[in-house]
Design a protein around this motif. Structure first.
Motif, short mmCIF file in Angstrom:
data_model
loop_
_atom_site.label_atom_id
_atom_site.label_comp_id
_atom_site.label_asym_id
_atom_site.label_seq_id
_atom_site.Cartn_x
_atom_site.Cartn_y
_atom_site.Cartn_z
N PHE A 189 0.86 -1.19 0.00
CA PHE A 189 0.00 0.00 0.00
C PHE A 189 0.89 1.24 0.00
O PHE A 189 1.20 1.83 1.04
N LYS A 199 -12.01 4.69 -7.75
CA LYS A 199 -12.34 5.13 -6.39
C LYS A 199 -12.67 6.62 -6.33
O LYS A 199 -11.92 7.46 -6.83
N PRO A 230 -9.28 9.07 0.78
CA PRO A 230 -9.00 9.58 2.13
C PRO A 230 -7.58 10.14 2.22
O PRO A 230 -6.79 10.03 1.29
N HIS A 273 -0.79 8.95 4.49
CA HIS A 273 -1.92 8.35 3.74
C HIS A 273 -2.21 9.29 2.57
O HIS A 273 -3.15 10.09 2.60
N GLU A 290 -3.33 9.25 -0.55
CA GLU A 290 -4.18 8.95 -1.72
C GLU A 290 -4.59 10.22 -2.46
O GLU A 290 -4.74 10.21 -3.68
N CYS A 321 -12.61 0.56 -0.60
CA CYS A 321 -12.16 0.93 0.74
C CYS A 321 -12.94 2.07 1.38
O CYS A 321 -14.03 1.87 1.86
N ASN A 322 -12.39 3.28 1.38
CA ASN A 322 -13.04 4.38 2.11
C ASN A 322 -14.47 4.64 1.64
O ASN A 322 -15.31 5.10 2.42
N ARG A 361 -16.71 2.66 1.45
CA ARG A 361 -17.67 1.86 2.23
C ARG A 361 -18.19 2.59 3.46
O ARG A 361 -19.17 2.18 4.06
N ARG A 362 -17.52 3.67 3.81
CA ARG A 362 -17.94 4.43 5.01
C ARG A 362 -19.02 5.45 4.69
O ARG A 362 -19.53 6.12 5.58
N ASN A 371 -7.70 -1.51 2.21
CA ASN A 371 -6.44 -1.50 2.97
C ASN A 371 -6.68 -0.52 4.10
O ASN A 371 -6.68 0.69 3.89
N PRO A 415 -5.35 0.71 7.75
CA PRO A 415 -4.41 0.62 8.88
C PRO A 415 -5.17 0.58 10.20
O PRO A 415 -6.22 1.23 10.34
N1 CDT Z 1 -7.48 2.66 1.63
C1 CDT Z 1 -8.34 3.39 2.35
O1 CDT Z 1 -9.21 4.05 1.81
N2 CDT Z 1 -8.16 3.36 3.69
C2 CDT Z 1 -8.94 4.17 4.57
C3 CDT Z 1 -8.16 4.54 5.77
C4 CDT Z 1 -8.59 5.87 6.16
S1 CDT Z 1 -8.14 6.33 7.72
C5 CDT Z 1 -9.70 6.35 8.49
C6 CDT Z 1 -10.22 3.52 5.04
O2 CDT Z 1 -11.26 4.20 5.03
O3 CDT Z 1 -10.20 2.38 5.47
#
Ligand code: CDT
Length: 315
Positions: free
Chosen positions: A53, A127, A131, A144, A146, A176-177, A179-180, A201, A203
């Motif tokens: 990553f 994407k 984030p 981070h 991105e 990844c992000n 999904r939030r 991915n 952390p």
């Molecule tokens: N890869 C990725 O999008 N990771 C982010 C980490 C963000 S820190 C909250 C995630 O939302 O999982």
């Protein structure tokens, strides 16, 4: 006729910077073989599955950065994945860093594709929720970046109808992000999505908010289960996890039913295949009742969602 698609969430353990694409692809093909033995029709890999990553490092040398990107798909190094799909009759989803000439310039995206059982790409997603930050922030334990290395995806969230090899599944993707954010799911829910494939991915440690660290696994499942239920869709979440270049990343890869329940879940932070038989029609009772969008949604009252970006507080 029942529309069962057997899916494998092909979690990958850590990939170090020194690991070659050849070595990673060999690990992925081993998981594809396991998936075939387990009766899978489709196997999903993590976000940026081919390398470590890399946004955890600040880099200024474009050649150094571009070494993490794919300029062609398939390439010599990734062709074995497509060959395995054809040989095994196994569809797959792959996340990778995409470098492309588009609109007369070089563009870079965090991308996922779905490839059918004949080895033909049938869907692409780039994407949207990137984030992190764009500039070097040396106070962090790791970066981070991105927002530095990728453009915001320009394809929205397409839902595609797969072929008869996947029972005409209505497939969507997020990364990844994404999904939030409930918007990611709802844009696909409004296209009738039946299965969302998503790689991540994540952390364990979140430098700007370390008080969240203990909740990483909970939040991971919370958002995917809510998105699955509220949109009556399967969600297949696939981690790259474990201790990668000194940075621990959560696992918890799982397959979630339209009921919101986790039906299969990884128990390691290593390469691990998680399998579930997914009835694509399982969401229908929700789509026809509680979440009958045409009947119950009130979009006129949701205008703020597209008109306003950040929260503005009442006086
Ligand atoms: N890869 C990725 O999008 N990771 C982010 C980490 C963000 S820190 C909250 C995630 O939302 O999982």
């Amino acid at each position: 006729m029942s529309r069962i698609v057997t899916v494998g969430a092909a979690q990958l353990g850590a990939i170090q910077r020194s690991d070659s694409r050849k070595a990673v692809v060999a690990r992925m093909i081993e998981l594809m073989r396991q998936a075939k033995s387990g009766g899978c029709d489709l196997v999903a890999f993590p976000e940026l599955a081919l390398t470590t990553f890399f946004p955890r490092w600040f880099m200024e040398d474009q050649a150094e950065i571009d070494a993490f990107f794919e300029q062609e798909m398939p390439s010599n190094e990734t062709a074995p994945l497509f060959n395995a799909a054809r040989e095994l009759g196994l569809a797959f989803m792959l996340g990778f860093a995409e470098k492309v000439e588009e609109e007369g310039r070089t563009r870079r995206f965090n991308t996922q594709i779905i490839v059918d059982k004949s080895g033909k790409p049938i869907a692409k997603y780039r994407k949207i929720h990137l984030p992190g930050h764009a500039e070097h922030e040396p106070w962090r334990a790791f970066q981070h970046l991105e927002k530095r290395y990728f453009e915001v995806g320009n394809l929205s969230w397409p839902v595609v109808r797969a072929g008869s090899d996947l029972h005409g599944a209505l497939l969507g993707q997020m990364i990844c992000n994404d999904r939030r954010w409930p918007e990611s799911y709802r844009v696909m829910g409004l296209q009738g999505v039946e299965m969302i494939l998503l790689g991540y991915n994540t952390p364990v440690h979140n430098p700007p908010a370390p008080m969240h660290d203990r909740l990483g696994d909970f939040h991971n499942h919370l958002v995917m289960q809510a998105g699955a239920y509220q949109n009556a869709t399967w969600v297949v979440g696939v981690a790259k996890c474990g201790l990668e270049e000194g940075c621990e990343m959560i696992g918890g890869s799982c397959i979630i039913a339209p009921t919101g329940e986790i039906v299969a879940q990884a128990v390691t932070r290593e390469d691990e295949l998680v399998v579930a038989r997914c009835d694509l029609d399982l969401g229908q009772s929700y789509k026809n009742s509680t979440f009958n969008f045409a009947r119950h949604r009130e979009p006129e009252q949701y205008r703020l969602i597209v008109e306003r970006k950040g929260a503005e507080l009442p006086r």
